[in-house]
Design an enzyme around this catalytic site. Sequence first.
Site, PDB file in Angstrom:
ATOM      1  N   CYS A  80       0.815  -1.215   0.000  1.00  0.00           N
ATOM      2  CA  CYS A  80       0.000   0.000   0.000  1.00  0.00           C
ATOM      3  C   CYS A  80       0.854   1.272   0.000  1.00  0.00           C
ATOM      4  CB  CYS A  80      -0.974  -0.035   1.176  1.00  0.00           C
ATOM      5  SG  CYS A  80      -2.353   1.107   0.947  1.00  0.00           S
ATOM      6  N   HIS A 168      -4.010  -4.930   0.773  1.00  0.00           N
ATOM      7  CA  HIS A 168      -3.486  -5.429   2.047  1.00  0.00           C
ATOM      8  C   HIS A 168      -3.635  -6.954   2.133  1.00  0.00           C
ATOM      9  CE1 HIS A 168      -2.730  -1.620   4.180  1.00  0.00           C
ATOM     10  NE2 HIS A 168      -3.680  -1.155   3.392  1.00  0.00           N
ATOM     11  N   GLU A 170      -2.564  -8.818   4.426  1.00  0.00           N
ATOM     12  CA  GLU A 170      -2.575  -9.269   5.824  1.00  0.00           C
ATOM     13  C   GLU A 170      -3.971  -9.342   6.424  1.00  0.00           C
ATOM     14  OE1 GLU A 170      -1.731  -4.749   5.995  1.00  0.00           O
ATOM     15  OE2 GLU A 170      -1.430  -6.433   4.627  1.00  0.00           O
ATOM     16  N   THR A 228       1.982 -16.734  33.628  1.00  0.00           N
ATOM     17  CA  THR A 228       2.117 -18.174  33.887  1.00  0.00           C
ATOM     18  C   THR A 228       3.121 -18.810  32.921  1.00  0.00           C
ATOM     19  OG1 THR A 228      -0.149 -18.288  34.686  1.00  0.00           O
ATOM     20  CG2 THR A 228       0.868 -20.363  34.026  1.00  0.00           C
TER      21      THR A 228
END
Length: 510
Positions: A80, A168, A170, A228
């Site tokens: 882009c 795009h 993605e 964790t």
Amino acid sequence: MQQHNVLILDFGSQYTQLIARRVRELNIYCEIHPYNNPPKNTNDFKAVILSGSPFSVRSEEAPHPDLSEIRGKKPLLAVCYGAQYLAHFSGGEVAPSNTREYGRANLSFIKEGESFFNKISVGSQVWMSHSDTIKQLPENAVHLASTSDVENAAYRIEGEDTYAIQFHPEVYHSTDGKQLLENFLVHIAGVAQDWTSDSFVDSTVSELKDKLGDDKVVLGLSGGVDSTVAGVLLHKAIGKNLHCIFVNNGLLRKNEFESVLNQYEGMGLNVKGVDASTRFLDALEGISDPEQKRKTIGRVFIEVFDDEAHKIENAKWLAQGTIYPDVIESVSVKGPSATIKSHHNVGGLPDFMKLKVVEPLRMLFKDEVRRVGASMGIDPELLGRHPFPGPGLAIRILGDITSEKVRILQEVDAIFINGLKENGLYDKVWQAGAMLLPVNSVGVMGDERTYEKVVALRAVESTDGMTADWVNLPYEFLQKTSNQIINKVKGVNRVVYDISSKPPATIEWE
């Protein structure tokens, strides 16, 4: 530095993180850096991707990257803004579009025999998001693809591994976007697909052993996924030299302090539980402003944590569960990566703590953290826990905080969350919780009028929390949950359901 990796230069696009996520899904390691603060040594990167941008290449404020070490020397994919930048400054022409090119489009032409479009057919859907368009291609350019409205949708530069697209790949709406990225990274750039959870665990444990040696490390556990997984990774590397502290700030979910401590005990971690709930609630008395609440909780947490850390002789390091979106969002440069919010676990420590910081997860996205946890055998129930805000229920109680309000919200939250689990809905939701509103409403219970609290239930679906949509929970479930809350939680006589998406709303109410 990871081998076989990809450098993504960020020009401020809202989609930059998505590029990284798609590349990682191909088992390829990548890093995002602001275009004006690239890594000092780009030699370790096998390929480079230029992101989109809210800027126009024709404006005076347009980002100008230094591509002298990249262009023609490494495989380069310009997306882009990147495609328009290459055209504009290489003899092409970029001009305003006749119509704003935004949303779904379909490829109407693809040049035959191009490996860049391998396994992608004419008609493939792509996502456009730009108000400028490339009217004329740059010097030595080969036209590769068009849509009905955008003639120069894709091109490459003759004699270089430089490719450019005005759409795009993605975003989810570009149906063959992942294939296009694979074509470029694997088949053109020759990047190896060896970035896996197991390889991350092996390399990280090895790095932590080298970095920490025999030093003692203190880690604040929250009961959440990130801290964790960080704890288990560190435990693999340094064993009993890891000292975990789990602080009860009085703003956890109902019975969470005890249940999380029990869970950690079964994992072999060296954990100390500290109940500081009274200290937090006293400090929060009379405070209604959301930012003041966050700052107060952060300050008291550091005080409590510092008190406990001092009881551990010769502790040298503080471990944090910082993850990659925290790092990216906390980078503030002119233009790209505008700071969305300040994160409580990014940006260092107060000087008085005198501890060095270690962040084993700082290059991982949330879904990758979960995969790493699974590869280390962490209980799926713990890995599947919904995200929970650092300030806890404090930012779900609108207005000032009292122990009675905390009690009410804990009871409401427990009914809602347990109901989601019992009805098989919990894992279909990304995050759920209840908000206690600073509103009383008139009700009738038995023959008496009541004037009691209103609670709002919230459940959203999302991938990473950057955008989110409300979940269409079954009416029967909402009806049953509402009845249970009003009948069982003293002080509540009205339940509402939040049907706002992010944006424009946020997930939390404060």
